[in-house]
Scaffold this motif. Structure first.
Motif, mmCIF file in Angstrom:
data_model
loop_
_atom_site.group_PDB
_atom_site.id
_atom_site.type_symbol
_atom_site.label_atom_id
_atom_site.label_comp_id
_atom_site.label_asym_id
_atom_site.label_seq_id
_atom_site.Cartn_x
_atom_site.Cartn_y
_atom_site.Cartn_z
ATOM 1 N N PRO A 116 -5.363 -9.305 -18.572
ATOM 2 C CA PRO A 116 -3.999 -8.940 -18.160
ATOM 3 C C PRO A 116 -3.988 -7.726 -17.240
ATOM 4 O O PRO A 116 -4.838 -6.840 -17.317
ATOM 5 C CB PRO A 116 -3.300 -8.640 -19.489
ATOM 6 N N THR A 139 11.280 -8.759 -11.280
ATOM 7 C CA THR A 139 10.326 -8.473 -12.350
ATOM 8 C C THR A 139 9.187 -9.485 -12.363
ATOM 9 O O THR A 139 8.360 -9.460 -13.275
ATOM 10 C CB THR A 139 11.034 -8.487 -13.714
ATOM 11 N N GLU A 140 9.162 -10.360 -11.373
ATOM 12 C CA GLU A 140 8.080 -11.318 -11.213
ATOM 13 C C GLU A 140 7.693 -11.379 -9.739
ATOM 14 O O GLU A 140 8.524 -11.123 -8.862
ATOM 15 C CB GLU A 140 8.486 -12.715 -11.695
ATOM 16 N N GLY A 160 -0.876 -5.293 -14.848
ATOM 17 C CA GLY A 160 0.501 -5.046 -14.449
ATOM 18 C C GLY A 160 0.540 -4.434 -13.063
ATOM 19 O O GLY A 160 -0.363 -3.692 -12.660
ATOM 20 N N GLU A 184 -1.837 -1.401 -13.010
ATOM 21 C CA GLU A 184 -2.114 -0.863 -14.335
ATOM 22 C C GLU A 184 -2.961 -1.866 -15.105
ATOM 23 O O GLU A 184 -2.597 -3.041 -15.234
ATOM 24 C CB GLU A 184 -0.807 -0.592 -15.086
ATOM 25 N N ALA A 204 3.250 -2.755 -9.866
ATOM 26 C CA ALA A 204 4.552 -2.240 -9.424
ATOM 27 C C ALA A 204 4.493 -2.035 -7.923
ATOM 28 O O ALA A 204 3.470 -1.596 -7.383
ATOM 29 C CB ALA A 204 4.897 -0.932 -10.134
ATOM 30 N N SER A 257 -5.689 2.715 -13.961
ATOM 31 C CA SER A 257 -4.734 2.448 -12.885
ATOM 32 C C SER A 257 -5.319 2.841 -11.543
ATOM 33 O O SER A 257 -6.279 3.618 -11.464
ATOM 34 C CB SER A 257 -3.416 3.208 -13.121
ATOM 35 N N THR A 313 8.339 -5.093 -10.212
ATOM 36 C CA THR A 313 7.253 -5.122 -11.188
ATOM 37 C C THR A 313 6.834 -6.560 -11.432
ATOM 38 O O THR A 313 7.582 -7.506 -11.159
ATOM 39 C CB THR A 313 7.685 -4.477 -12.512
ATOM 40 N N ALA A 314 5.643 -6.718 -11.981
ATOM 41 C CA ALA A 314 5.135 -8.053 -12.295
ATOM 42 C C ALA A 314 3.991 -7.926 -13.285
ATOM 43 O O ALA A 314 3.235 -6.945 -13.270
ATOM 44 C CB ALA A 314 4.675 -8.773 -11.034
ATOM 45 N N GLN A 315 3.881 -8.920 -14.160
ATOM 46 C CA GLN A 315 2.768 -9.041 -15.084
ATOM 47 C C GLN A 315 1.932 -10.239 -14.663
ATOM 48 O O GLN A 315 2.474 -11.311 -14.385
ATOM 49 C CB GLN A 315 3.264 -9.215 -16.525
ATOM 50 N N SER A 341 -2.515 -11.786 -14.283
ATOM 51 C CA SER A 341 -3.893 -11.752 -14.754
ATOM 52 C C SER A 341 -4.796 -11.328 -13.610
ATOM 53 O O SER A 341 -4.516 -11.616 -12.436
ATOM 54 C CB SER A 341 -4.316 -13.122 -15.283
#
Length: 259
Positions: free
Chosen positions: A176, A44-45, A178, A91, A180, A133, A63-65, A67
């Motif tokens: 921000p 997730t990172e 996101g 995203e 995947a 996206s 997935t990852a969040q 900037s």
């Protein structure tokens, strides 16, 4: 009668051999294989460099969040004879604060950190100011068990994926975002097999476990061996049948010797 039996045996052998899958018959669109972990174990990172790249196995969805402007790194294993396809989705939150279009880029590197070209796919994509996206993809060439030192052929080992924004307004950097990532692999068959293999797969020394499900292949076995053996058997049967067909039945019983 014996000629008929030999010919029948040869035809049955040929039918059995051609029932085997053709070495080069691989799906044009790779399908995911079983992964070493379930969906919950997907990362997730993402890492921020080659050394810290997160490990993702084929069939997982990482997935990852981050900037806008960050570099996101993942790594996955690819063995000899496999074709890998990497797909990424970016995203962006809908915001009136966005100043313009953003162009994102997907790069794939082998274990020697050489950038690998895509056979097909869109490794760059633009997110319009009103969109949220973009999808990127890269289908790699078949991984070879061995290659010449001067060649840029993909080799067995870890492959690195880097996802980042290539062009964006300066005011949008830091916003921000996101991401995947999915990796799918498919076997190309014995048609792509080569002689020789690496002494060891190209994996990082960071201690991270980057290995395909079931371990690394030995590199010497392929379905080409079956087809070579089958061709030899068919050639032998054809020679026997041709000999029996051309030599005739021999001397008639009523003809005396020396006649």
């Amino acid at each position: 009668m014996r000629n008929v039996r030999v010919l029948t045996a040869g035809l049955l052998t040929a039918a059995a051999l051609f029932a085997l899958p053709f070495p080069g018959a691989a799906a044009d669109s790779p399908s995911p294989v079983a992964s070493t972990g379930d969906e919950a174990a997907a990362p997730t990172e993402a890492g921020t460099s080659f050394r810290t790249a997160a490990v993702v196995h084929p069939g997982q969805r990482a997935t990852a969040q981050a900037s806008t402007g960050d570099y996101l790194y993942w790594q996955f294993p690819a063995d000899a004879g496999q074709r890998a396809t990497v797909r990424a989705t970016v995203e962006l939150p809908r915001s009136k604060a966005r100043r313009g279009n953003q162009t994102w880029r997907l790069d794939v590197y082998d274990g020697l950190r050489r950038r690998q070209a895509c056979r097909y796919g869109s490794d760059t994509g633009t997110v319009r100011a009103g969109a949220s996206s973009v999808e990127l993809s890269c289908a790699l060439r078949t991984v070879r068990a061995w290659s010449e030192p001067w060649a840029n052929d993909p080799l067995p080992g870890a492959y690195y994926v880097r996802l980042t924004v290539a062009a964006a307004p300066a005011e949008d950097l830091g916003e921000p975002a996101g991401a995947a990532l999915e990796v799918a692999t498919a076997d190309s068959g014995g048609a792509m097999a080569v002689d020789g293999r690496l002494a060891a797969p190209l994996v990082p020394a960071s201690g991270r476990e980057v290995e395909p499900d079931g371990g690394w292949a030995s590199g010497w076995w392929s379905s080409r061996i079956l087809w070579t053996a089958g061709g030899a058997v068919l050639a032998a049967l054809a020679g026997i049948w041709g000999y029996r067909l051309t030599r005739g039945d021999g001397r008639p019983a009523h003809v005396p010797p020396g006649a």
